[in-house]
Design a protein around this motif. Structure first.
Motif, PDB file in Angstrom:
ATOM      1  N   VAL A   1      22.469 -21.595  -3.496  1.00  0.00           N
ATOM      2  CA  VAL A   1      23.446 -20.919  -3.872  1.00  0.00           C
ATOM      3  C   VAL A   1      23.405 -19.779  -4.150  1.00  0.00           C
ATOM      4  N   VAL A   2      25.049 -19.334  -3.090  1.00  0.00           N
ATOM      5  CA  VAL A   2      25.306 -18.071  -3.193  1.00  0.00           C
ATOM      6  C   VAL A   2      26.594 -17.124  -4.187  1.00  0.00           C
ATOM      7  N   ILE A   3      25.532 -15.877  -4.212  1.00  0.00           N
ATOM      8  CA  ILE A   3      26.214 -15.451  -5.611  1.00  0.00           C
ATOM      9  C   ILE A   3      26.133 -13.809  -5.123  1.00  0.00           C
ATOM     10  N   THR A   4      27.947 -13.523  -4.724  1.00  0.00           N
ATOM     11  CA  THR A   4      28.466 -12.145  -4.494  1.00  0.00           C
ATOM     12  C   THR A   4      28.274 -11.047  -5.538  1.00  0.00           C
ATOM     13  N   ASP A   5      28.032  -9.429  -4.451  1.00  0.00           N
ATOM     14  CA  ASP A   5      27.665  -9.152  -5.682  1.00  0.00           C
ATOM     15  C   ASP A   5      29.429  -9.005  -6.984  1.00  0.00           C
ATOM     16  N   GLY A   6      30.388  -9.115  -5.892  1.00  0.00           N
ATOM     17  CA  GLY A   6      31.566  -9.136  -7.195  1.00  0.00           C
ATOM     18  C   GLY A   6      31.301 -10.149  -8.360  1.00  0.00           C
ATOM     19  N   ALA A   7      30.348 -11.537  -8.410  1.00  0.00           N
ATOM     20  CA  ALA A   7      30.635 -12.289  -9.454  1.00  0.00           C
ATOM     21  C   ALA A   7      29.409 -11.784 -10.424  1.00  0.00           C
ATOM     22  N   ARG A   8      28.386 -10.757  -9.527  1.00  0.00           N
ATOM     23  CA  ARG A   8      27.430 -10.289 -10.832  1.00  0.00           C
ATOM     24  C   ARG A   8      28.203  -9.598 -11.585  1.00  0.00           C
ATOM     25  N   ARG A   9      29.532  -8.478 -10.862  1.00  0.00           N
ATOM     26  CA  ARG A   9      30.460  -7.566 -11.727  1.00  0.00           C
ATOM     27  C   ARG A   9      31.029  -8.290 -12.125  1.00  0.00           C
ATOM     28  N   THR A  10      31.446  -9.866 -12.654  1.00  0.00           N
ATOM     29  CA  THR A  10      32.298 -10.420 -13.056  1.00  0.00           C
ATOM     30  C   THR A  10      31.555 -11.142 -14.306  1.00  0.00           C
ATOM     31  N   ALA A  11      30.136 -11.713 -13.949  1.00  0.00           N
ATOM     32  CA  ALA A  11      29.085 -12.627 -14.937  1.00  0.00           C
ATOM     33  C   ALA A  11      29.346 -11.613 -16.162  1.00  0.00           C
ATOM     34  N   ARG A  12      28.799  -9.942 -15.586  1.00  0.00           N
ATOM     35  CA  ARG A  12      28.587  -9.228 -16.583  1.00  0.00           C
ATOM     36  C   ARG A  12      30.013  -9.000 -17.871  1.00  0.00           C
ATOM     37  N   LEU A  13      31.012  -8.857 -17.248  1.00  0.00           N
ATOM     38  CA  LEU A  13      31.920  -8.730 -17.810  1.00  0.00           C
ATOM     39  C   LEU A  13      32.574 -10.050 -18.662  1.00  0.00           C
ATOM     40  N   GLU A  14      31.852 -10.785 -18.011  1.00  0.00           N
ATOM     41  CA  GLU A  14      32.936 -12.368 -18.615  1.00  0.00           C
ATOM     42  C   GLU A  14      31.355 -12.714 -19.892  1.00  0.00           C
ATOM     43  N   LYS A  15      30.178 -11.797 -19.647  1.00  0.00           N
ATOM     44  CA  LYS A  15      28.831 -12.293 -20.252  1.00  0.00           C
ATOM     45  C   LYS A  15      28.684 -13.889 -20.538  1.00  0.00           C
ATOM     46  N   VAL A  16      28.821 -14.059 -18.939  1.00  0.00           N
ATOM     47  CA  VAL A  16      28.092 -15.464 -18.613  1.00  0.00           C
ATOM     48  C   VAL A  16      26.766 -15.177 -17.515  1.00  0.00           C
ATOM     49  N   GLU A  17      25.682 -16.062 -18.257  1.00  0.00           N
ATOM     50  CA  GLU A  17      24.035 -15.740 -17.625  1.00  0.00           C
ATOM     51  C   GLU A  17      24.531 -16.168 -15.914  1.00  0.00           C
ATOM     52  N   LEU A  18      23.924 -15.501 -15.057  1.00  0.00           N
ATOM     53  CA  LEU A  18      23.713 -16.478 -13.530  1.00  0.00           C
ATOM     54  C   LEU A  18      22.975 -17.293 -13.752  1.00  0.00           C
ATOM     55  N   PRO A  19      23.077 -18.339 -13.135  1.00  0.00           N
ATOM     56  CA  PRO A  19      21.651 -18.740 -12.145  1.00  0.00           C
ATOM     57  C   PRO A  19      20.482 -18.261 -12.220  1.00  0.00           C
ATOM     58  N   LYS A  20      19.462 -18.778 -12.303  1.00  0.00           N
ATOM     59  CA  LYS A  20      18.410 -17.988 -11.707  1.00  0.00           C
ATOM     60  C   LYS A  20      17.320 -19.484 -11.138  1.00  0.00           C
ATOM     61  N   GLU A  21      16.532 -18.780 -10.465  1.00  0.00           N
ATOM     62  CA  GLU A  21      15.837 -19.761  -9.457  1.00  0.00           C
ATOM     63  C   GLU A  21      15.106 -20.387  -9.883  1.00  0.00           C
ATOM     64  N   ASP A  22      15.536 -21.911 -10.348  1.00  0.00           N
ATOM     65  CA  ASP A  22      14.348 -22.745 -11.205  1.00  0.00           C
ATOM     66  C   ASP A  22      14.331 -23.917 -10.833  1.00  0.00           C
ATOM     67  N   GLY A  23      13.535 -23.971  -9.152  1.00  0.00           N
ATOM     68  CA  GLY A  23      13.425 -25.147  -7.872  1.00  0.00           C
ATOM     69  C   GLY A  23      14.796 -24.934  -6.760  1.00  0.00           C
ATOM     70  N   ARG A  24      16.042 -23.861  -7.237  1.00  0.00           N
ATOM     71  CA  ARG A  24      16.712 -23.859  -6.294  1.00  0.00           C
ATOM     72  C   ARG A  24      16.759 -22.801  -4.822  1.00  0.00           C
ATOM     73  N   GLU A  25      17.201 -22.215  -4.552  1.00  0.00           N
ATOM     74  CA  GLU A  25      16.990 -21.040  -3.686  1.00  0.00           C
ATOM     75  C   GLU A  25      18.683 -20.021  -4.106  1.00  0.00           C
ATOM     76  N   VAL A  26      18.419 -19.148  -4.709  1.00  0.00           N
ATOM     77  CA  VAL A  26      19.524 -18.158  -5.305  1.00  0.00           C
ATOM     78  C   VAL A  26      19.543 -16.892  -3.971  1.00  0.00           C
ATOM     79  N   TYR A  27      20.923 -17.140  -2.734  1.00  0.00           N
ATOM     80  CA  TYR A  27      20.499 -15.758  -1.985  1.00  0.00           C
ATOM     81  C   TYR A  27      21.660 -14.750  -2.318  1.00  0.00           C
ATOM     82  N   GLY A  28      22.066 -13.733  -2.438  1.00  0.00           N
ATOM     83  CA  GLY A  28      22.492 -12.780  -1.948  1.00  0.00           C
ATOM     84  C   GLY A  28      23.925 -12.650  -0.925  1.00  0.00           C
ATOM     85  N   ALA A  29      24.434 -12.071  -1.132  1.00  0.00           N
ATOM     86  CA  ALA A  29      25.978 -12.249  -0.040  1.00  0.00           C
ATOM     87  C   ALA A  29      25.472 -11.372   0.837  1.00  0.00           C
TER      88      ALA A  29
END
Length: 183
Positions: free
Chosen positions: A32-60
């Motif tokens: 998973v790749v999550i951009t900084d813009g996605a993190r900001r939008t997730a906060r606005l939309e009140k959506v919890e982004l995925p955590k590292e639950d057996g998968r690699e999560v990378y920043g932009a």
């Protein structure tokens, strides 16, 4: 099949989150790749982004990801949702972050790239960028739910878009009702 799901800063973060949930339910792993813009939008939309639950999560800007290299490129990459900024960067070879670099690598290595666009209306520039990529074999999918299955919830409409994007990437699923010719 190695899969990368990238979530950019477009509205509709729920599409990317649901895609990751669906892949997990199918027993498929995705980086998973999550951009900084996605993190900001997730906060606005009140959506919890995925955590590292057996998968690699990378920043932009985390270029340590193996799929950033042509020698270990992903077989499939789905950008869901895909902002117009991301579309433009990919279309013009502006690989300045992990998402756009990985998309560039997938294209040059002959993998499958699917962009789930989440914007409306589309300007002529957006359409030109999408057409440029479509001509290169990239699948361009506006996040447009179908209504022939008579969805009973927003979740069903999200599943339709996610299911169609997964199918376009070559991943069969049962997230949406297939068209049965009006039966």
């Amino acid at each position: 099949m190695s899969i990368v799901v990238a979530i950019s800063g477009a509205s509709g973060i729920v599409y990317g989150k649901r895609m990751l949930e669906a892949l997990h339910e199918m027993g498929r792993k995705a980086d998973v790749v999550i951009t900084d813009g996605a993190r900001r939008t997730a906060r606005l939309e009140k959506v919890e982004l995925p955590k590292e639950d057996g998968r690699e999560v990378y920043g932009a800007m985390d270029f340590r990801a193996r799929f950033a290299s042509g020698s270990a490129s992903a077989d499939v990459m789905i950008v869901c949702p895909c902002s117009m900024k991301t579309l433009s960067a990919i279309a013009n070879g502006y690989a300045d972050n992990l998402l756009t670099r990985s998309a560039d690598v997938v294209m040059k290595e002959g993998g499958k790239l699917v962009l789930v666009l989440r914007e409306m209306p589309l300007s002529a520039i957006h359409l030109e960028n999408a057409l440029k990529l479509a001509r290169l074999g990239v699948v361009i999918m506006p996040a447009s739910p179908g209504f022939y299955g008579k969805p009973k919830s927003v979740g069903a409409m999200v599943d339709f878009v996610v299911g169609r994007a997964l199918k376009a990437a070559g991943i069969e699923n049962k997230l949406y009702e297939k068209w049965m010719g009006g039966k």
